[in-house]
Design a protein around this motif. Structure first.
Motif, PDB file in Angstrom:
ATOM      1  N   ARG A 124       0.925  -1.366  -0.080  1.00  0.00           N
ATOM      2  CA  ARG A 124       0.001  -0.037  -0.002  1.00  0.00           C
ATOM      3  C   ARG A 124       1.004   1.288  -0.003  1.00  0.00           C
ATOM      4  O   ARG A 124       2.099   1.135   0.229  1.00  0.00           O
ATOM      5  N   GLN A 125       0.306   2.116  -0.412  1.00  0.00           N
ATOM      6  CA  GLN A 125       0.996   3.465  -0.610  1.00  0.00           C
ATOM      7  C   GLN A 125       0.047   4.697  -0.154  1.00  0.00           C
ATOM      8  O   GLN A 125      -0.935   4.987  -1.082  1.00  0.00           O
ATOM      9  N   ALA A 126       0.199   5.434   0.868  1.00  0.00           N
ATOM     10  CA  ALA A 126      -0.368   6.468   1.364  1.00  0.00           C
ATOM     11  C   ALA A 126       0.342   7.919   0.509  1.00  0.00           C
ATOM     12  O   ALA A 126       1.474   7.785   0.250  1.00  0.00           O
ATOM     13  N   ASP A 185      -4.878   3.057   7.833  1.00  0.00           N
ATOM     14  CA  ASP A 185      -5.175   1.867   6.497  1.00  0.00           C
ATOM     15  C   ASP A 185      -5.315   2.743   5.364  1.00  0.00           C
ATOM     16  O   ASP A 185      -5.272   2.334   4.289  1.00  0.00           O
ATOM     17  N   THR A 186      -5.718   3.910   5.109  1.00  0.00           N
ATOM     18  CA  THR A 186      -5.970   4.581   4.146  1.00  0.00           C
ATOM     19  C   THR A 186      -4.735   4.572   2.903  1.00  0.00           C
ATOM     20  O   THR A 186      -4.011   5.162   3.442  1.00  0.00           O
ATOM     21  N   ALA A 187      -4.885   4.192   1.746  1.00  0.00           N
ATOM     22  CA  ALA A 187      -3.743   4.332   0.840  1.00  0.00           C
ATOM     23  C   ALA A 187      -4.296   3.487  -0.502  1.00  0.00           C
ATOM     24  O   ALA A 187      -5.437   3.171  -0.428  1.00  0.00           O
ATOM     25  N   VAL A 188      -3.608   3.657  -1.439  1.00  0.00           N
ATOM     26  CA  VAL A 188      -3.782   2.906  -2.786  1.00  0.00           C
ATOM     27  C   VAL A 188      -3.013   1.652  -2.306  1.00  0.00           C
ATOM     28  O   VAL A 188      -2.122   1.514  -1.858  1.00  0.00           O
ATOM     29  N   TYR A 189      -4.004   0.603  -2.578  1.00  0.00           N
ATOM     30  CA  TYR A 189      -3.429  -0.892  -2.519  1.00  0.00           C
ATOM     31  C   TYR A 189      -3.038  -1.505  -3.743  1.00  0.00           C
ATOM     32  O   TYR A 189      -3.883  -1.675  -4.443  1.00  0.00           O
ATOM     33  N   PHE A 190      -1.900  -2.177  -3.840  1.00  0.00           N
ATOM     34  CA  PHE A 190      -1.430  -2.742  -5.017  1.00  0.00           C
ATOM     35  C   PHE A 190      -0.961  -4.399  -4.675  1.00  0.00           C
ATOM     36  O   PHE A 190      -0.633  -4.786  -3.602  1.00  0.00           O
ATOM     37  N   CYS A 191      -1.595  -4.997  -5.824  1.00  0.00           N
ATOM     38  CA  CYS A 191      -1.198  -6.660  -5.642  1.00  0.00           C
ATOM     39  C   CYS A 191      -0.025  -6.758  -6.565  1.00  0.00           C
ATOM     40  O   CYS A 191       0.319  -5.713  -7.428  1.00  0.00           O
ATOM     41  N   ALA A 192       1.008  -7.675  -6.287  1.00  0.00           N
ATOM     42  CA  ALA A 192       2.326  -7.935  -6.680  1.00  0.00           C
ATOM     43  C   ALA A 192       2.398  -9.184  -6.744  1.00  0.00           C
ATOM     44  O   ALA A 192       2.134  -9.915  -6.093  1.00  0.00           O
ATOM     45  N   TRP A 228       3.028  -5.914 -11.100  1.00  0.00           N
ATOM     46  CA  TRP A 228       2.079  -5.069 -10.417  1.00  0.00           C
ATOM     47  C   TRP A 228       0.875  -4.735 -11.069  1.00  0.00           C
ATOM     48  O   TRP A 228       0.788  -4.726 -12.135  1.00  0.00           O
ATOM     49  N   GLY A 229      -0.080  -4.729 -10.179  1.00  0.00           N
ATOM     50  CA  GLY A 229      -1.361  -4.360 -10.624  1.00  0.00           C
ATOM     51  C   GLY A 229      -1.599  -2.821 -10.631  1.00  0.00           C
ATOM     52  O   GLY A 229      -0.708  -2.095 -10.163  1.00  0.00           O
ATOM     53  N   GLN A 230      -2.694  -2.237 -11.088  1.00  0.00           N
ATOM     54  CA  GLN A 230      -2.889  -0.800 -11.224  1.00  0.00           C
ATOM     55  C   GLN A 230      -3.223  -0.215  -9.861  1.00  0.00           C
ATOM     56  O   GLN A 230      -3.335   1.080  -9.607  1.00  0.00           O
ATOM     57  N   GLY A 231      -3.720  -0.974  -8.901  1.00  0.00           N
ATOM     58  CA  GLY A 231      -3.943  -0.400  -7.478  1.00  0.00           C
ATOM     59  C   GLY A 231      -5.422  -0.124  -7.423  1.00  0.00           C
ATOM     60  O   GLY A 231      -6.251   0.042  -8.419  1.00  0.00           O
ATOM     61  N   THR A 232      -5.767  -0.091  -5.928  1.00  0.00           N
ATOM     62  CA  THR A 232      -7.131   0.248  -5.918  1.00  0.00           C
ATOM     63  C   THR A 232      -7.077   0.843  -4.563  1.00  0.00           C
ATOM     64  O   THR A 232      -6.582   0.618  -3.406  1.00  0.00           O
ATOM     65  N   GLN A 233      -8.055   2.038  -4.330  1.00  0.00           N
ATOM     66  CA  GLN A 233      -8.175   3.106  -3.402  1.00  0.00           C
ATOM     67  C   GLN A 233      -9.013   2.547  -2.296  1.00  0.00           C
ATOM     68  O   GLN A 233      -9.954   2.129  -2.248  1.00  0.00           O
ATOM     69  N   VAL A 234      -8.459   2.468  -1.013  1.00  0.00           N
ATOM     70  CA  VAL A 234      -9.016   2.366   0.195  1.00  0.00           C
ATOM     71  C   VAL A 234      -9.056   3.382   0.957  1.00  0.00           C
ATOM     72  O   VAL A 234      -7.996   3.954   1.328  1.00  0.00           O
ATOM     73  N   THR A 235     -10.240   4.074   1.406  1.00  0.00           N
ATOM     74  CA  THR A 235     -10.216   5.059   2.237  1.00  0.00           C
ATOM     75  C   THR A 235     -11.081   4.997   3.487  1.00  0.00           C
ATOM     76  O   THR A 235     -12.420   4.428   3.276  1.00  0.00           O
ATOM     77  N   VAL A 236     -10.482   5.152   4.790  1.00  0.00           N
ATOM     78  CA  VAL A 236     -11.190   4.671   6.006  1.00  0.00           C
ATOM     79  C   VAL A 236     -11.384   6.297   6.686  1.00  0.00           C
ATOM     80  O   VAL A 236     -10.351   7.059   7.077  1.00  0.00           O
ATOM     81  N   SER A 237     -12.734   6.582   6.779  1.00  0.00           N
ATOM     82  CA  SER A 237     -12.942   7.693   7.285  1.00  0.00           C
ATOM     83  C   SER A 237     -13.248   7.536   9.076  1.00  0.00           C
ATOM     84  O   SER A 237     -13.505   6.435   9.549  1.00  0.00           O
ATOM     85  N   SER A 238     -12.753   8.465   9.655  1.00  0.00           N
ATOM     86  CA  SER A 238     -12.561   8.658  11.246  1.00  0.00           C
ATOM     87  C   SER A 238     -14.196   9.079  11.629  1.00  0.00           C
ATOM     88  O   SER A 238     -15.097   9.271  11.078  1.00  0.00           O
TER      89      SER A 238
END
Length: 126
Positions: A38-40, A90-97, A116-126
């Motif tokens: 993942r990359q934030a 945990d908010t980030a773009v998640y990549f499969c490799a 690598w895949g193109q990534g999918t966004q995961v956003t966790v709100s507080s």
């Protein structure tokens, strides 16, 4: 040509769950290791979890142990990342490799993975 396609990202409240999928194609993956990274924004890409396709050994970053579970479905050539008790951090773009793997330590750094895949966004709100 190896192709990895992630799906399942989205917006979720803290404490919620998401399941990411990574559909792999292009070759036989029985001798591969699969990883999630993942990359934030403004941060380096970091290891989240990995699994060996042949025997299903799993490895996790300390930050997600006990909350995330990596698994695979051999018939579907798909790797999953079940994420529970999500936190805003945990908010980030998640990549499969993916990379070929035989014996020894499972790769846990991004530079060790070739595909690598193109990534999918995961956003966790507080």
């Amino acid at each position: 040509q190896v192709q990895l396609v992630e799906s399942g990202g989205g917006l979720v409240q803290a404490g919620g769950s998401l399941r990411l999928s990574c559909a792999a194609s292009g070759r036989t993956f029985s001798s591969y290791a699969m990883g999630w990274f993942r990359q934030a924004p403004g941060k380096e890409r970091e290891f989240v979890a990995a699994i060996t396709w042949r025997d299903g050994r799993t490895y996790y970053a300390d930050s997600v142990k006990g909350r995330f579970t990596i698994s695979r479905d051999n018939a579907k050539n798909t790797v999953y990342l079940q994420m529970n008790s999500l936190k805003p951090e945990d908010t980030a773009v998640y990549f499969c490799a993916a990379r070929s793997y035989g014996l020894g330590n499972v790769p846990v750094t991004s530079r060790e993975y070739r595909y690598w895949g193109q990534g999918t966004q995961v956003t966790v709100s507080s």
